[in-house]
Design an enzyme around this catalytic site. Structure first.
Site, mmCIF file in Angstrom:
data_model
loop_
_atom_site.group_PDB
_atom_site.id
_atom_site.type_symbol
_atom_site.label_atom_id
_atom_site.label_comp_id
_atom_site.label_asym_id
_atom_site.label_seq_id
_atom_site.Cartn_x
_atom_site.Cartn_y
_atom_site.Cartn_z
ATOM 1 N N ASN A 9 7.431 0.899 -1.273
ATOM 2 C CA ASN A 9 7.175 2.262 -1.721
ATOM 3 C C ASN A 9 8.379 3.111 -1.307
ATOM 4 O O ASN A 9 8.508 3.465 -0.144
ATOM 5 C CB ASN A 9 5.882 2.778 -1.065
ATOM 6 C CG ASN A 9 5.615 4.238 -1.398
ATOM 7 O OD1 ASN A 9 6.290 4.837 -2.232
ATOM 8 N ND2 ASN A 9 4.625 4.817 -0.730
ATOM 9 N N LYS A 11 9.003 6.080 -2.112
ATOM 10 C CA LYS A 11 8.670 7.510 -1.980
ATOM 11 C C LYS A 11 9.709 8.372 -2.702
ATOM 12 O O LYS A 11 10.209 7.980 -3.751
ATOM 13 C CB LYS A 11 8.513 7.868 -0.499
ATOM 14 C CG LYS A 11 7.533 6.919 0.206
ATOM 15 C CD LYS A 11 7.088 7.376 1.546
ATOM 16 C CE LYS A 11 6.108 6.359 2.117
ATOM 17 N NZ LYS A 11 5.531 6.771 3.377
ATOM 18 N N HIS A 95 -2.338 7.251 -2.612
ATOM 19 C CA HIS A 95 -1.569 7.222 -1.366
ATOM 20 C C HIS A 95 -1.914 8.453 -0.519
ATOM 21 O O HIS A 95 -2.148 9.539 -1.056
ATOM 22 C CB HIS A 95 -0.067 7.196 -1.680
ATOM 23 C CG HIS A 95 0.758 6.920 -0.465
ATOM 24 N ND1 HIS A 95 1.075 7.893 0.448
ATOM 25 C CD2 HIS A 95 1.293 5.764 0.007
ATOM 26 C CE1 HIS A 95 1.791 7.351 1.423
ATOM 27 N NE2 HIS A 95 1.930 6.052 1.184
ATOM 28 N N GLU A 97 -0.182 10.415 1.149
ATOM 29 C CA GLU A 97 0.689 11.582 0.968
ATOM 30 C C GLU A 97 0.275 12.383 -0.265
ATOM 31 O O GLU A 97 0.463 13.595 -0.317
ATOM 32 C CB GLU A 97 2.156 11.123 0.900
ATOM 33 C CG GLU A 97 2.648 10.740 2.293
ATOM 34 C CD GLU A 97 3.789 9.743 2.323
ATOM 35 O OE1 GLU A 97 4.394 9.476 1.280
ATOM 36 O OE2 GLU A 97 4.055 9.214 3.427
ATOM 37 N N GLU A 169 -4.057 1.688 4.884
ATOM 38 C CA GLU A 169 -2.949 2.425 5.480
ATOM 39 C C GLU A 169 -3.488 3.536 6.383
ATOM 40 O O GLU A 169 -3.767 4.647 5.895
ATOM 41 C CB GLU A 169 -2.077 3.049 4.389
ATOM 42 C CG GLU A 169 -1.419 2.050 3.478
ATOM 43 C CD GLU A 169 -0.112 2.602 2.914
ATOM 44 O OE1 GLU A 169 0.919 1.957 3.109
ATOM 45 O OE2 GLU A 169 -0.131 3.689 2.313
ATOM 46 N N GLY A 175 4.894 6.260 8.546
ATOM 47 C CA GLY A 175 6.133 6.980 8.841
ATOM 48 C C GLY A 175 6.262 7.442 10.279
ATOM 49 O O GLY A 175 7.119 8.262 10.588
ATOM 50 N N SER A 214 4.269 1.890 8.937
ATOM 51 C CA SER A 214 5.336 1.527 9.878
ATOM 52 C C SER A 214 5.565 0.019 9.970
ATOM 53 O O SER A 214 5.866 -0.506 11.048
ATOM 54 C CB SER A 214 5.068 2.121 11.267
ATOM 55 O OG SER A 214 5.089 3.539 11.204
HETATM 56 P P1 PGA Z 1 5.904 3.596 6.188
HETATM 57 O O1 PGA Z 1 5.105 4.038 4.874
HETATM 58 O O2 PGA Z 1 6.165 2.125 6.076
HETATM 59 O O3 PGA Z 1 7.181 4.421 6.139
HETATM 60 O O4 PGA Z 1 5.048 3.928 7.353
HETATM 61 C C1 PGA Z 1 4.107 3.202 4.334
HETATM 62 C C2 PGA Z 1 3.490 3.850 3.136
HETATM 63 O O5 PGA Z 1 3.412 5.080 3.091
HETATM 64 O O6 PGA Z 1 3.074 3.172 2.193
#
Ligand code: PGA
Length: 261
Positions: A9, A11, A95, A97, A169, A175, A214
């Site tokens: 992803n 982003k 997601h 976010e 998640e 993140g 992460s």
């Molecule tokens: P990250 O994001 O690996 O940067 O924690 C994972 C995600 O949002 O799918």
């Protein structure tokens, strides 16, 4: 046998000029038998990534990071599922976010899922609790509620027929550099499969469930040694070819151990 999947992803990173080259580097460095690889760049980079991968490694799938819940209409700035035809074969739905920044509700996410199914896009449905939920011992209840809301309008057998993928998640792990433990993630993956069973999904055992939050090449082994976990949805580390090489190589070991390679 469930697929072993590593989905990137990206982003809101990369421009159309950069994305194709990055996808090629990642594709070349992540050849591992039995591992399904997916790269999800921003909408405006989908064509560049598709074209670059068509030459470099057509086995790497292209996914979108979102899709609108309506087919067409007065929705400025949005992208519908039919518009993704020829650009993407996968899509991330729900997601955290987008739940946070775009106010996506479970009901809206459920409608997006339906659009993905109708368009033949393979969805990765994201669920996961906030830190406060976990501290209150509500993580299982929250995830069950998210699934119930998103899946309410979908016939159980359609979910497996359309090859739904779920990503667990935990929001506090995204993140932050603070990943869940393999054991905690397994507990939640089991909650997810039980919730599917309770909804009448008889083949819940066939639904791939990924971990996200992460994930790095250093910690991926913690998740992939867990038989219940089928791969990862990778954010930050997915922009780094070295990291992706390590993550997919480890996934290849799991695929081989599961007889997929
Ligand atoms: P990250 O994001 O690996 O940067 O924690 C994972 C995600 O949002 O799918």
């Amino acid at each position: 046998m469930r697929d072993v999947i590593v989905a990137a992803n990206w982003k809101m990173h990369t421009t159309p000029r950069e994305a194709g080259a990055l996808a090629v580097v990642i594709a070349r460095r992540t050849v591992a038998e039995g591992v399904v690889r997916v790269i999800c760049p921003p909408f405006v980079c989908l064509a560049a990534v598709r074209d670059a991968l068509a030459d470099a490694d057509p086995a790497v799938a292209v996914g979108a990071q979102n899709v609108h819940h309506e087919l067409t209409g007065a929705y400025t700035g949005e992208v519908s599922a039919p518009m993704l035809e020829g650009l993407a074969t996968w899509v991330i739905v729900g997601h955290s976010e987008r739940r946070r920044d775009a106010g996506e509700t479970d009901e809206i996410i459920g409608r997006k899922l339906g659009r993905a199914f109708d368009a033949g896009l393979r969805p990765i449905l994201c669920v996961g609790e906030q830190l406060a939920d976990r501290e209150a011992g509500r993580e299982a209840a929250v995830v069950r509620e998210q699934l119930a809301g998103a899946l309410a309008e979908h016939a159980p057998d359609r979910l497996t027929r359309e090859r739904l993928v779920i990503a667990y998640e935990p929001v506090w792990a995204i993140g932050t550099g603070r990943n869940a433990s393999g054991a905690d993630a397994t507990t939640m993956v089991n909650v997810i499969r039980q919730a599917l069973l309770d909804r009448g999904v008889r083949d819940a055992d066939d639904v791939p469930v990924l971990y996200g939050g992460s994930v790095t090449s250093a910690n991926i082994g913690e998740f992939l040694t867990e038989p219940a976990i089928d791969g990862a949805l990778v954010g930050g580390a997915s922009l780094k070819p070295d990291e992706m090489a390590g993550i997919v190589a480890r996934a290849g070991m799991t695929a081989a151990a599961r007889g997929l390679a």
